[in-house]
Design a protein around this motif. Structure first.
Motif, PDB file in Angstrom:
ATOM      1  N   ALA A  43      -8.188 -33.587 -38.730  1.00 46.15           N
ATOM      2  CA  ALA A  43      -8.934 -32.603 -39.068  1.00 46.15           C
ATOM      3  C   ALA A  43      -8.751 -32.082 -40.567  1.00 46.15           C
ATOM      4  CB  ALA A  43      -8.692 -31.311 -37.869  1.00 46.15           C
ATOM      5  N   GLU A  69     -14.006 -21.434 -39.391  1.00 46.14           N
ATOM      6  CA  GLU A  69     -14.961 -21.560 -38.232  1.00 46.14           C
ATOM      7  C   GLU A  69     -16.311 -22.282 -38.589  1.00 46.14           C
ATOM      8  OE1 GLU A  69     -16.020 -17.652 -36.761  1.00 46.14           O
ATOM      9  OE2 GLU A  69     -14.171 -17.178 -36.184  1.00 46.14           O
ATOM     10  N   TYR A 103     -14.198 -35.206 -30.717  1.00 45.88           N
ATOM     11  CA  TYR A 103     -13.121 -34.616 -30.990  1.00 45.88           C
ATOM     12  C   TYR A 103     -12.218 -34.468 -29.722  1.00 45.88           C
ATOM     13  CZ  TYR A 103     -15.183 -30.283 -29.157  1.00 45.88           C
ATOM     14  OH  TYR A 103     -16.012 -29.430 -28.443  1.00 45.88           O
ATOM     15  N   LEU A 137      -9.073 -31.478 -29.105  1.00 46.13           N
ATOM     16  CA  LEU A 137      -8.312 -30.408 -29.573  1.00 46.13           C
ATOM     17  C   LEU A 137      -6.987 -30.608 -29.291  1.00 46.13           C
ATOM     18  CD1 LEU A 137     -10.600 -27.491 -28.163  1.00 46.13           C
ATOM     19  CD2 LEU A 137     -10.766 -28.570 -30.376  1.00 46.13           C
ATOM     20  N   ARG A 191     -16.932 -22.455 -33.794  1.00 42.59           N
ATOM     21  CA  ARG A 191     -15.701 -22.374 -33.246  1.00 42.59           C
ATOM     22  C   ARG A 191     -14.326 -22.365 -34.530  1.00 42.59           C
ATOM     23  NH1 ARG A 191     -14.258 -25.714 -28.871  1.00 42.59           N
ATOM     24  NH2 ARG A 191     -12.159 -25.101 -29.394  1.00 42.59           N
ATOM     25  N   ARG A 192     -13.410 -21.825 -34.207  1.00 42.30           N
ATOM     26  CA  ARG A 192     -12.332 -21.851 -34.847  1.00 42.30           C
ATOM     27  C   ARG A 192     -11.427 -23.219 -34.647  1.00 42.30           C
ATOM     28  NH1 ARG A 192     -10.176 -18.006 -37.873  1.00 42.30           N
ATOM     29  NH2 ARG A 192     -11.493 -16.420 -36.889  1.00 42.30           N
ATOM     30  N   TRP A 193     -11.196 -24.054 -35.615  1.00 42.35           N
ATOM     31  CA  TRP A 193     -10.453 -25.268 -35.605  1.00 42.35           C
ATOM     32  C   TRP A 193      -9.115 -25.249 -35.932  1.00 42.35           C
ATOM     33  CZ3 TRP A 193     -13.488 -28.919 -33.142  1.00 42.35           C
ATOM     34  CH2 TRP A 193     -14.861 -28.707 -32.990  1.00 42.35           C
ATOM     35  N   SER A 194      -8.252 -26.121 -35.634  1.00 43.65           N
ATOM     36  CA  SER A 194      -7.126 -26.186 -35.868  1.00 43.65           C
ATOM     37  C   SER A 194      -6.840 -27.468 -36.725  1.00 43.65           C
ATOM     38  CB  SER A 194      -6.125 -26.101 -34.825  1.00 43.65           C
ATOM     39  OG  SER A 194      -4.738 -26.444 -35.067  1.00 43.65           O
ATOM     40  N   ASP A 238      -5.847 -30.740 -34.624  1.00 43.24           N
ATOM     41  CA  ASP A 238      -7.221 -31.326 -33.651  1.00 43.24           C
ATOM     42  C   ASP A 238      -7.325 -32.551 -34.640  1.00 43.24           C
ATOM     43  OD1 ASP A 238      -7.271 -28.997 -32.181  1.00 43.24           O
ATOM     44  OD2 ASP A 238      -8.862 -28.041 -33.351  1.00 43.24           O
TER      45      ASP A 238
END
Length: 898
Positions: free
Chosen positions: A835, A844, A864, A866, A883-886, A889
């Motif tokens: 990511a 986001e 993707y 998660l 959305r909030r990604w890490s 991911d």
């Protein structure tokens, strides 16, 4: 004087005309007329001349002798009665003398003829004997043929006379009455001497004669076959007893002709039974007509009732009728027994043909599968899922196995067909008649499965099957998808099949997929989602409203699909994966997308997508890797070529198998590999058995970046045995690796992996930091559950993945070009990206914004996974929602090969 004591003066004609001796029972002789000197029998001769059925020149000789008048005496004629007595006595005396003379002549001729022939035979030479015997055989044959012809002619004329005799009775009665009137007018007979007779008595006499003739005729017809068979048997025995060389006897020839007639003609047996039934009814009716007082029509109907119901003969009275009725009933029982046998055989044959799959399939637009293998279950499941949106379809399977066995094996498969019907037929795809039986010309797709066993033999049979398919006279409506085992045979099959052929090389696809999964752990699950029809798959369709748009805008035009490429019409329908953003769709172009189904997506208005800033992160260069290859397969040379193209320079490929090292190089060269041309990898050979622990312990298993466990060529014919061997090798390698690592590292690693197993997919991807990534080739789908639950290995489900690919190409042959490029050494392929290449921690973004950021790297994001999910999400919904990604991911993209 009573007429019972006097025979008829015209008794020689009693076989045709009724005698006046019993028509006029008490007649007195008339006085002779002075102008007519006629003897007593001449008046009847005159009547016979009037009513003769033959022309004058063709009547029988006996009738002509009766018509001739005796010389007239000059003495006064005596009384008529006395003349009749003298005529009777003289005629009787002459008849007795003639019979005695005939007996003497016959006896003398027989006594004198036989010794002469015997004496002559003794004086003949052997050459004369052979010549005489061959001439005698010809004479016997001609005599037999003449005898049969005479018997047939006599029977025909007899039947004709029997049926025409009724019509002549009334004419005969009128002629007799007319003659009696003429005789009275001429004063030749006294009224008192003319015997009185009624028409009813005359009719009864004629009927009695007809009945006798009918009875004798029926008996004669019954005896004709017996006489013929006896003559044939006697003739055959005489020829064999003479010592002459005879190739085939006459009775054998007749038996052969009868057998050939019954065998070659499909309706010969019912026809023979019908003829036998009609003959029995006719002969039985004639026999009943001869022994009863009924008419011929009633007797024929009564004969039919005896044939149809054997119990009807119980009402017969009299010895003659009972004998005839019992004979007819017995024949009727035989007839109906044979009829029951024919009907039973016909019904049994029909059910047997249905049971064994010999009946014709009357279908259109169906999918035809030729062959039987372990991949059939997965293939049927995928095709059933593909047809679910259409309400179900029809799949026809033809193999050389028994139909009941195929249906039983399909019934044991644990999946729902979703309205799709599967029809099994037994036959060979190499026979055009069997192909026509399954309506091959009307099928929309034909799948030729590879046989389990030797790859060369399997591909040779596939080639012959393609030749048979191209030889169908009606032509093929659909395309042919052929599964091959060896990549070297692909060119020949395509050359034979032409434009109708699409090939899927199973070993090549699995080998390339295993290499991709070894470089990128977790990619096998992504391929399972894309291949087949259970989740999302590839579709190609034309959308005229998109003409003139750039591909960058097309990417965000489908809320329920992800565009991946374009089928360019100007290039002859070539599919281009991951085109440039500036490409403008032209008229006739089609769009390649990944969607759930072909009717679940459509273009919409362009959404408002905020362009996010892109932080460029330089991706580190590829590092050399050390890979262990356990096992040997026939296309291992192709796998080495793919690895050389995909791995970094300086990589090592360890080959561990049971093939002697001095033979490996020869096999690799025979397979087409030039070892001197390998640029990026170095081959390291080790010999040993992968299921023996001490052989595995000789390898540095803790040092390999990836380990590939192949289904060894020696056991690939049996899926269970190959999977058992692969599973044993996997467990041994994992156990050796765990014992070689320090206890603290092993404990930490185990706990670390345990936490990752609960939610982190990256934890499984980072197995290379402490233990090697292991990719196992699995042939049986049931072994998949063992590996997926154990979390000890990634896997490649080869048979199931090949079945998915075959189903996709069968539904749309254009998809084969897409799969070939994704598996090729050059072009685009699937990648798993971290990511941090597209976003920062906690940022986001919507999926469309990430998609546009990936386009700056010339990549297409298709899904993707998660960090807390177990499976990847391909073609996610709600692509415009943020959305909030890490950074944990990962994203699945289509990008050019590195």
């Amino acid at each position: 004087m009573s007429m019972d004591s006097e025979p008829s003066p015209s008794s020689s004609r009693d076989w045709f005309f009724p005698s006046p001796s019993y028509i006029h029972s008490s007649a007195k002789p008339p006085k002779p007329h002075r102008h007519h000197h006629l003897q007593p029998g001449r008046s009847f001769t005159s009547s016979s001349r009037i009513s003769r059925p033959y022309p004058l020149d063709s009547r029988p000789a006996r009738a002509q002798s009766l018509c001739s008048s005796p010389p007239v005496s000059s003495a006064p004629p005596p009384r008529y009665a006395g003349i009749r007595r003298r005529a009777y006595s003289s005629s009787g005396l002459r008849a007795e003398k003639r019979s005695e003379a005939d007996k003497k002549e016959g006896g003398s001729s027989e006594d004198t003829s036989m010794p002469k022939i015997g004496c002559a035979g003794e004086k003949m030479s052997s050459h004369d004997k052979g010549f005489l015997h061959s001439g005698g055989q010809l004479k016997v044959q001609w005599r037999m043929a003449l005898a049969v012809a005479i018997l047939f002619t006599a029977f025909t004329s007899l039947v004709h006379k029997n049926f025409t005799l009724h019509d002549q009775v009334h004419n005969l009665q009128e002629q007799i009455s007319e003659l009696n009137g003429k005789l009275q007018a001429c004063c030749l007979l006294d009224i008192a001497d003319i015997p009185s007779s009624s028409p009813e008595e005359s009719q009864l006499s004629i009927n009695k004669r007809l009945k006798n003739v009918a009875l004798m005729g029926s008996l004669s017809v019954l005896s004709i076959p017996i006489v013929i068979f006896k003559l044939i048997e006697k003739f055959s025995k005489s020829r064999s007893s003479d010592g002459m060389v005879e190739e085939v006897s006459l009775n054998k020839q007749i038996a052969y002709r009868a057998d050939a007639f019954l065998s070659l003609h499909p309706y010969s047996k019912p026809l023979a039974l019908l003829v036998a039934t009609l003959l029995l009814i006719c002969l039985g009716g004639l026999a009943l007509f001869g022994v009863t007082d009924d008419s011929l029509a009633d007797c024929l109907w009564l004969s039919w009732t005896f044939v149809a119901d054997s119990g009807n003969h119980a009402n017969s009275e009299g010895i003659g009728p009972r004998l005839v009725s019992v004979s007819i009933s017995f024949g009727g029982m035989l007839i109906f027994a044979m009829m029951l046998g024919l009907v039973s055989d016909a019904i049994s044959e029909k059910f047997d043909s249905l049971r064994k799959g010999r009946s014709e399939v009357v279908e259109q637009h169906h999918t035809l599968i030729l062959g039987w293998s372990d991949k059939l279950g997965s293939l049927l499941n995928q095709l059933a899922i593909a047809n679910e949106s259409l309400g179900g379809g029809t799949i026809v399977v033809m193999a050389e196995q028994d139909k009941e066995e195929m249906e039983l094996d399909i019934a044991k498969m644990e999946f729902d067909f979703r309205g799709t019907s599967v029809i099994c037929r037994s036959g060979s795809p190499l026979i055009l008649a069997d192909l026509k039986k399954v309506s091959v010309s009307k099928a929309r797709a034909i799948i030729v499965l590879a046989e389990d066993g030797n790859a060369d033999q399997s591909d040779a049979r596939a080639l012959r099957t393609v030749l048979s398919l191209t030889g169908v006279k009606e032509g093929l409506r659909g395309h042919i998808v052929v599964e091959l085992s060896d990549l070297d045979n692909e060119v020949l099959v395509k050359l034979v099949g032409g434009d109708h052929i699409e090939t899927v090389v199973a070993h090549d696809v699995i080998g390339r997929l295993m290499i991709q999964c070894a470089r990128q752990p977790g990619l096998a699950q992504i391929w399972e989602d894309i291949l087949g029809f259970e989740n999302c798959e590839f579709y190609i369709k034309r959308w005229p409203q998109l003409d003139g748009m750039q591909f960058e805008d097309v990417l965000i035009s489908f809320p329920d699909a992800i565009p991946c490429g374009v089928k360019v019409a100007s290039l002859g329908g070539k599919v281009i994966l991951n085109p440039e953003d500036s490409y403008v769709l032209q008229e006739g172009d089609e769009v390649l997308v990944i969607a759930e189904d072909d009717d679940t997506y459509a273009p919409s208005a362009l959404p408002m997508v905020k362009e996010a800033t892109f932080t460029h992160i330089v991706r580190p260069a590829r590092k050399p890797q050390t890979i262990l290859l356990c096992g040997w397969r026939r296309d291992i040379d192709d796998m080495i070529v793919v690895m050389d193209a995909s791995l970094a320079h300086g990589s090592e490929l360890w080959m561990f198998n049971e093939v002697p090292e001095n033979e490996r190089e020869k096999k690799l060269i025979d397979g087409g590999l030039d070892i001197s041309r390998l640029a990026n990898i170095i081959l390291v050979h080790r010999e040993g058995n992968a299921v023996i622990r001490r052989h595995l312990e000789s390898l540095p298993l803790e040092c390999f970046d990836s380990i590939l466990i192949l289904a060894d060529e020696s056991v690939e014919d049996s899926a269970m045995q190959a999977d058992s061997r692969s599973l044993a090798t996997l467990l041994l390698i994992r156990d050796i690796q765990a014992k070689r690592l320090p206890y603290r590292e092993a404990t930490v690693s185990q706990s670390h992996r345990g936490s990752f197993s609960q939610g982190s997919w990256m934890g499984e991807m980072q197995q290379a930091s402490d233990k090697s990534v292991i990719i196992s080739e699995i042939l049986d789908p049931r072994t998949k559950n063992l590996l997926s639950m154990s979390k000890i290995s990634d896997y490649v489900l080869s048979n199931e993945l090949v079945s998915m690919a075959l189903a996709m190409v069968a539904e749309d042959r254009q998809i084969n070009d897409v799969l070939e490029e994704l598996f090729a050494e050059e072009g685009n392929e699937l990648h798993i990206r971290e990511a941090d290449l597209y976003l920062h921690e906690g940022e986001e973004l919507s999926f469309y914004e990430i998609l546009l950021r990936a386009r700056q790297r010339r990549e297409i994001v298709i899904g993707y996974r998660l960090s807390n999910a177990e499976k990847a999400m391909i073609n996610p919904p709600a692509k415009t929602e943020k959305r909030r990604w890490s950074l944990k991911d990962v994203f699945v993209v289509i990008a050019e090969k590195e």
